[in-house]
Design a protein around this motif. Structure first.
Motif, PDB file in Angstrom:
ATOM      1  N   ASP A 181       0.826  -1.218   0.000  1.00  0.00           N
ATOM      2  CA  ASP A 181       0.000   0.000   0.000  1.00  0.00           C
ATOM      3  C   ASP A 181       0.855   1.260   0.000  1.00  0.00           C
ATOM      4  O   ASP A 181       0.367   2.341   0.323  1.00  0.00           O
ATOM      5  CB  ASP A 181      -0.921  -0.016   1.229  1.00  0.00           C
TER       6      ASP A 181
ATOM      7  N   PRO B  19      -1.737   6.427  -2.615  1.00  0.00           N
ATOM      8  CA  PRO B  19      -2.549   5.533  -3.457  1.00  0.00           C
ATOM      9  C   PRO B  19      -1.652   4.777  -4.427  1.00  0.00           C
ATOM     10  O   PRO B  19      -0.668   5.312  -4.933  1.00  0.00           O
ATOM     11  CB  PRO B  19      -3.486   6.507  -4.200  1.00  0.00           C
ATOM     12  N   THR B  20      -2.027   3.558  -4.677  1.00  0.00           N
ATOM     13  CA  THR B  20      -1.296   2.775  -5.667  1.00  0.00           C
ATOM     14  C   THR B  20      -1.700   3.257  -7.056  1.00  0.00           C
ATOM     15  O   THR B  20      -2.665   4.015  -7.208  1.00  0.00           O
ATOM     16  CB  THR B  20      -1.623   1.296  -5.551  1.00  0.00           C
TER      17      THR B  20
ATOM     18  N   GLU C 168      -3.114   1.552  -9.291  1.00  0.00           N
ATOM     19  CA  GLU C 168      -4.456   1.047  -9.611  1.00  0.00           C
ATOM     20  C   GLU C 168      -5.524   1.924  -8.982  1.00  0.00           C
ATOM     21  O   GLU C 168      -6.561   2.221  -9.597  1.00  0.00           O
ATOM     22  CB  GLU C 168      -4.604  -0.396  -9.089  1.00  0.00           C
ATOM     23  N   GLN C 169      -5.266   2.339  -7.765  1.00  0.00           N
ATOM     24  CA  GLN C 169      -6.249   3.195  -7.093  1.00  0.00           C
ATOM     25  C   GLN C 169      -6.350   4.541  -7.802  1.00  0.00           C
ATOM     26  O   GLN C 169      -7.447   5.082  -7.972  1.00  0.00           O
ATOM     27  CB  GLN C 169      -5.841   3.407  -5.627  1.00  0.00           C
ATOM     28  N   ARG C 170      -5.230   5.058  -8.224  1.00  0.00           N
ATOM     29  CA  ARG C 170      -5.260   6.352  -8.924  1.00  0.00           C
ATOM     30  C   ARG C 170      -6.030   6.227 -10.228  1.00  0.00           C
ATOM     31  O   ARG C 170      -6.807   7.091 -10.610  1.00  0.00           O
ATOM     32  CB  ARG C 170      -3.843   6.828  -9.223  1.00  0.00           C
TER      33      ARG C 170
ATOM     34  N   ALA D  83      -8.362   4.128 -10.870  1.00  0.00           N
ATOM     35  CA  ALA D  83      -9.790   4.004 -10.565  1.00  0.00           C
ATOM     36  C   ALA D  83     -10.396   5.369 -10.259  1.00  0.00           C
ATOM     37  O   ALA D  83     -11.502   5.695 -10.707  1.00  0.00           O
ATOM     38  CB  ALA D  83      -9.971   3.053  -9.389  1.00  0.00           C
ATOM     39  N   LEU D  84      -9.645   6.201  -9.513  1.00  0.00           N
ATOM     40  CA  LEU D  84     -10.164   7.539  -9.171  1.00  0.00           C
ATOM     41  C   LEU D  84     -10.326   8.389 -10.438  1.00  0.00           C
ATOM     42  O   LEU D  84     -11.319   9.095 -10.595  1.00  0.00           O
ATOM     43  CB  LEU D  84      -9.197   8.241  -8.208  1.00  0.00           C
TER      44      LEU D  84
END
Lengths: 844, 336
Positions: free
Chosen positions: A558, B307-308, B310-312, B314-315
């Protein structure tokens, strides 16, 4: 994390020059070093993959590998393919950047000071730089800069001289430097300057033959020190015997021979030696030595002369080594030859002492043939005392693991069990080997790796066990072993180039020690009769623990920065051995299972709890990704065996000794019980007292209440106004803490101290209080030939005669901080001097 | 047997030569253009001290930034052979903060005059102290607006005649020290005079090593417009109060002989620092206050978990979907 943040984290530690002091290497904390050493940043956890296969199927695959070593088809890259190393070793991939004890050189004649490392040579060079200004700081920086280059070259070229390494490193450095032309020239000049003071010595890198080179070098020096006392005495004895023979000859008719007379004078044919001879022939001859005595003296003189080169060995003079009757630093490669060599040396030693004894008798004219002939005719080694035997030069024996077959192994044990001063160097290149038993392949200890423990149990020999990475332990151990009057065993783990995966030899050897697979130990029977005096395991890290622990910092999936305390186990050591790469499996992300746990935790579980668990260790590949690597049960068994061996060693060394712990626990239980009893007795005593006091008080209070109630006109509160009996003492207020006396100020320097600093400059000369200069450029604008700036851009008098006195006075007047003192004018004929002197007066 | 103290793995001690740069930089390497300050100007001494700091710390010139506003002091970046930003009047601090946010790896120094900092730049000054980013802010206080030729500044002494106060300044001068010490999150406040180069360098060096926003008020002579404003301090060393401490200034023996008015002042003592800052009769020299534990802006605002990718992604997709149209013409899910 963006690139800039990554850069901030791996900002290198640079040499910083303090403002007025010598350059110092910045001392980084271990945490900083760990961070700085991460190539390209912290290692990182790969983000977990989406769950794919059935967890039960995954567990089955993991157990398949753990129990049988079978890797599934979609296994992912192997450990070798990823280049994975144990997590704690990842930061040490680039060895050249790290200061350690290699390479080193042997020099001088003192054995204790014979070893000097490259770092010490570099530090010595830096300490020798006297200039404290920019030029000096730059020179020091350049000297430090070349050190890692030399280290890298020494690793590749094992037998190189320091000067040659320096030149090659300098060329390399200049070739890849990005400096401007002018700065490159400075670098070149500085390296050449530093080179001038370098000694030309052979540098020894961390290699398989390092222990031999170190041992032979130390053996020479040690022997030289050992026989130092005999050198002078031997010379004296030889001289005295020669004098006797010379005098005897001079008393012989042969000495009157004309040819001998001509040779013994330097007059050429100026003298008629024939006539002289005939004259001398008529003179009275002193009594000559009896023939037998003369022969005896010649024989002992020959014996002493034969041995003399042995006592004149000089490590710096190879010809003295070649002239010796036998080579002190010769390494034998089998036990029989070593024993034979020892016998030969003993014979020579016997002859030597026999000759010395005879010589002493002859010099005192006490030799009586009827008394001593028989004695000396039967003189043999049994006549020598322990002190005499101690002078026998030790025999050096070098064996490799592969040499230790049945016969040689048995001969070696004989040597260790006897009192022969044979110093045995065992080069251990494999600690673990593959063994096949009943069709099953397994991991077994290579028994020569445990030779040190075996030798210790014999209690007669000095024992040293150490990896080659521990230079200090090797140095001291070799010296102690050479000094010991008996057999010595030096068991040194050197690793094997063919087996090693990716780590350099230094860390392969070091990891053997850290993983407790090959810990450092010394056993010296000469230190005393008890184990505590003889055995020393203090050179190992974190002695009280099964495995040493170190902090591991990484970036989690993370992106958070985390740290763990990781233990370094033998599994980590074995991971670096190509022969056992099939015993490890880098588990792909998709196959991670919750039943996997770190190896140290797994080892702590009992049989039932561990039943469904799979142990793993963390390893890091060349990209910095963290992998979980599981191992077969053979590896786990090997780790358990190693732990048992270490605990055994700990107990012998007095750490976590089970007998002691038992006794301590019993004593503690007993003391606790006694203490409880004492406390109970005290409580009982005071409980009784308290009960009595409470009873008495109650009676008193009740009595007073009753009295008041019975009396008419009792006022509220009057009961409470009565003072209570003083059965309960009032607590005295705590005394206020005394104010701490102010710390005394250090005594200021007195004028006398200042006077001791040297003679003051003449006040007739102009001068500037340079440290107070504010660099305002006023004086340099008046006359830039008189005034200049130093390295800190503060003004000083460059050349007082470079301009007229009026410029000095003008500068003094306009200087904003009034630090310029014009002094007296040098030129008495300068115009307007009277006025100038008046103006200069306030600045004198 | 003695148990030796714990060492790191492999017997390596903590003193390691990890990377040494062969490029040794001298003072000349940090000198930019020839300075055009007036002869005798105190800015020269401050410039020398800054260059010495860069040399002694061997700071890569490309990693240093000097940011200034407008004024004589604001010429500073031109005379340093580093990166520089000569910006707007009073806006040196926000510029410097912007540099620091985007490039936390750079060493950022700020040079302001008394007008730049305490007049037009006051708001930025207050909030820069609150943000506590790792900067070294040097206020060159000559008690005047010098570049624009002799106007009263907030620190001009009362009664001083200038172009804008021909009858003498009406107001008592602002005290930058008391102001700074009253601001939330203040972590380093010091005062020094430019005509004591040893102390000037020491204070700037300690400010550089401070883990936060370091504010230094440097009393600086202007030989042209205020040549006498510090004359009494120069002539009477007793008026300077030297603040000595193990964590502050350490006077050499020579300085100790010259400057007899000294006080052992612990820089962590805020109450005493405020008292000292407020005194009128003595001028304190040294570090008035220091607190290394005040959290910096980047520490406070740094997300605990970044944020990873992938999270970025997605955002971003979610943001785009608010306005996106699918290929079949329908609105994307989440459309507003």
């Amino acid at each position: 994390m963006n690139d800039f943040e990554a850069m901030e984290r791996v900002e290198p530690i640079t040499i910083k020059a303090a403002s007025q002091a010598t350059a110092t290497v910045v001392k980084a904390s271990l945490e900083d070093k760990l961070q700085q050493l991460q190539p390209g940043g912290l290692p990182y956890e790969v983000a977990p993959a989406a769950p794919g296969a059935d967890p039960d199927e995954v567990l089955r695959q993991l157990f398949n590998f753990f129990l049988f070593g079978k890797v599934p088809q979609a296994a992912g890259p192997s450990v070798a393919e990823t280049g994975a190393v144990p997590a704690l070793l990842h930061q040490y991939r680039d060895l050249a950047r790290i200061r350690h004890d290699y390479p080193f050189c042997l020099h001088g004649t003192e054995a204790a000071k014979a070893v000097t490392t490259l770092s010490q040579i570099i530090d010595g060079l830096v300490a020798g730089v006297k200039d404290t200004g920019d030029a000096g700081e730059r020179l020091k920086q350049h000297i430090y800069r070349i050190e890692p280059e030399i280290r890298a070259l020494a690793d590749q070229d094992r037998a190189a001289g320091l000067l040659g390494l320096w030149d090659r490193a300098a060329r390399q450095l200049l070739a890849k430097s990005q400096l401007s032309k002018a700065k490159k020239e400075l670098l070149r000049d500085n390296l050449a300057t530093a080179r001038q003071t370098l000694p030309d010595r052979e540098m020894i890198a961390c290699a398989a033959d390092t222990p031999q080179r170190l041992l032979t070098g130390l053996a020479l020096r040690h022997w030289r020190e050992r026989c130092a006392g005999w050198r002078v005495e031997l010379d004296t004895l030889i001289q005295q015997l020669t004098d006797i023979l010379s005098t005897d000859f001079n008393n012989s008719p042969a000495s009157r021979n004309p040819d001998h007379l001509r040779e013994s004078t330097a007059t050429g044919d100026a003298i008629d030696f024939k006539t002289l001879s005939s004259i001398l022939a008529t003179s009275h001859l002193e009594h000559q030595l009896p023939e037998r005595r003369s022969q005896r003296i010649r024989a002992v003189l020959d014996a002493l002369l034969r041995v003399k080169p042995l006592f004149m060995l000089d490590p710096a003079a190879p010809e003295t080594i070649a002239n010796a009757p036998f080579a002190i630093n010769c390494l034998f490669d089998n036990c029989n030859d070593a024993i034979a060599e020892y016998d030969q040396r003993l014979r020579l030693l016997t002859d030597f002492f026999k000759a010395v004894a005879i010589t002493r008798l002859e010099l005192e004219n006490r030799y009586k043939e009827e008394t001593y002939d028989d004695y000396f005719n039967t003189f043999d080694v049994s006549y020598l005392s322990a002190q005499d035997l101690a002078l026998c030069p030790p025999v050096l024996l070098n064996l490799r693991c592969s040499d230790l077959g049945q016969k040689e192994g048995a001969a070696l044990l004989d040597i260790l069990a006897a009192d022969l001063p044979v110093k045995v160097l065992i080069q251990v290149d494999e600690i673990y080997v593959r063994k096949v038993r009943a069709g099953q392949s397994g991991i077994a200890i290579n028994w020569p790796a445990r030779l040190a423990s075996l030798a210790m149990s014999m209690t007669r020999s000095y024992v040293l066990q150490s990896p080659v990475s521990r230079l200090a332990a090797l140095h001291q151990g070799f010296l102690d072993g050479l000094a010991y009057n008996g057999p010595a065993l030096f068991s040194v783990y050197v690793g094997n180039d063919q087996n090693r995966a990716s780590l350099p030899r230094f860390f392969d050897a070091g990891s053997a020690q850290e993983a407790r697979v090959f810990p450092v130990l010394t056993f010296n029977p000469g230190n005393g009769p008890t184990l505590i005096e003889r055995l020393d395991i203090g050179n190992n890290n974190q002695l009280d623990r099964d495995w040493p622990t170190d902090t591991f910092r990484y970036r989690a999936a993370d992106n958070a920065e985390k740290s763990l305390d990781l233990k370094f186990t033998p599994a980590g050591f074995l991971l670096n051995d190509k022969r056992f790469s099939d015993q490890f499996w880098c588990v792909p992300q998709a196959c991670l299972h919750e039943n996997m746990l770190p190896l140290p935790g797994y080892l702590d579980l009992d049989g039932n709890a561990a039943g469904d668990k799979i142990p793993y260790i963390r390893a890091i590949d060349t990209e910095g990704a963290i992998h979980r690597v599981i191992m077969t049960r053979q590896v786990v068994a090997m780790v358990r065996e190693c732990a048992a061996f270490w605990r055994h060693l700990q107990e012998l060394g007095g750490i976590n000794n089970s007998y002691t712990l038992q006794q301590v626990a019993a004593a503690k239980t007993r003391l606790d019980a006694e203490q409880q009893q004492a406390l109970a007795a005290i409580e009982e005593k005071y409980r009784l007292q308290l009960d009595q006091d409470v009873g008495r008080l109650t009676e008193t209070i009740v009595g007073r209440i009753a009295q008041q109630l019975l009396q008419a006109g009792a006022t509220p509160g009057s009961i409470l106004e009565r003072p209570l009996p003083a059965a309960i003492p009032a607590l005295a207020p705590a005394a206020p803490a005394a104010e701490a006396a102010p710390a005394p100020k250090p005594a200021a320097k007195t004028a006398a101290d200042e006077d001791d600093e040297g003679p003051a400059a003449s006040l007739d000369d102009p001068y500037i209080d340079t440290p107070l200069c504010t660099s305002c450029n006023d004086c340099t604008k008046v006359n830039s030939l008189i005034f200049g700036y130093d390295g800190n851009k503060q003004a000083f008098i460059k050349d007082a005669t470079a301009g007229p006195y009026k410029d000095l006075v003008r500068a003094a007047e306009i200087c904003p901080v009034k630090i310029i003192h014009p002094g007296k004018p040098k030129n008495p004929n300068e115009a307007g001097l009277d006025d100038l002197l008046k103006r200069a007066a306030p600045f004198m | 047997m003695t148990i030796k103290e714990k060492t790191s793995l492999f017997g390596l001690n903590t003193q390691c030569v990890l990377k040494v740069d062969e490029d040794y930089k001298t003072l000349e390497d940090y000198q930019g253009r020839v300075s055009r300050w007036c002869p005798g100007c105190g800015d020269n001494g401050i410039l020398t001290a800054a260059q010495r700091l860069c040399r002694d710390e061997q700071l890569p010139p490309e990693k240093c930034v000097f940011v200034s506003g407008i004024g004589c002091a604001a010429r500073f970046p031109h005379y340093m052979n580093t990166y520089g930003f000569h910006g707007l009047h009073g806006r040196a601090l926000p510029t410097a903060q912007g540099v620091k946010i985007r490039r936390p790896d750079l060493h950022v120094f700020v040079n302001m005059g008394d007008g730049d900092c305490c007049s037009i730049g006051t708001a930025h000054w207050i909030h820069a102290i609150r943000s506590n980013m790792k900067l070294v802010a040097m206020m060159h206080d000559n008690n005047i607006y010098g570049l624009t030729k002799n106007q009263a500044s907030p620190t001009t002494p009362v009664g001083r005649k200038t172009n804008t106060t021909p009858r003498g300044a009406w107001l008592k001068a602002l005290n930058p020290l008391t102001v700074t010490l009253g601001i939330t999150n203040v972590s380093f406040v010091a005062q020094v005079v430019e005509w004591l180069p040893e102390l000037l360098y020491d204070v700037i060096r300690q400010a550089f090593h401070h883990n936060g926003f370091a504010f230094i008020r440097i009393l600086q002579r202007c030989p042209h417009f205020t040549p006498d404003v510090f004359a009494s301090l120069l002539s009477d060393p007793k008026k300077l109060l030297m603040l000595e401490h193990a964590d502050g200034l350490k006077l050499s023996d020579t300085m100790a002989k010259l400057y007899q008015t000294r006080e052992q002042h612990d820089p962590s003592n805020m109450n005493r620092a405020r008292e000292i800052a407020g005194t009128d009769d003595l001028v304190p020299i040294g570090i008035l206050y220091r607190d290394e534990n005040v959290p910096r802006y980047d520490q406070i605002t740094k997300p605990k978990q970044k944020p990873t990718w992938e999270q970025r992604e997605a955002l971003l997709n979610k943001a785009f979907d608010r306005f996106g149209i699918n290929t079949d013409g329908s609105a994307a899910a989440g459309n507003i």
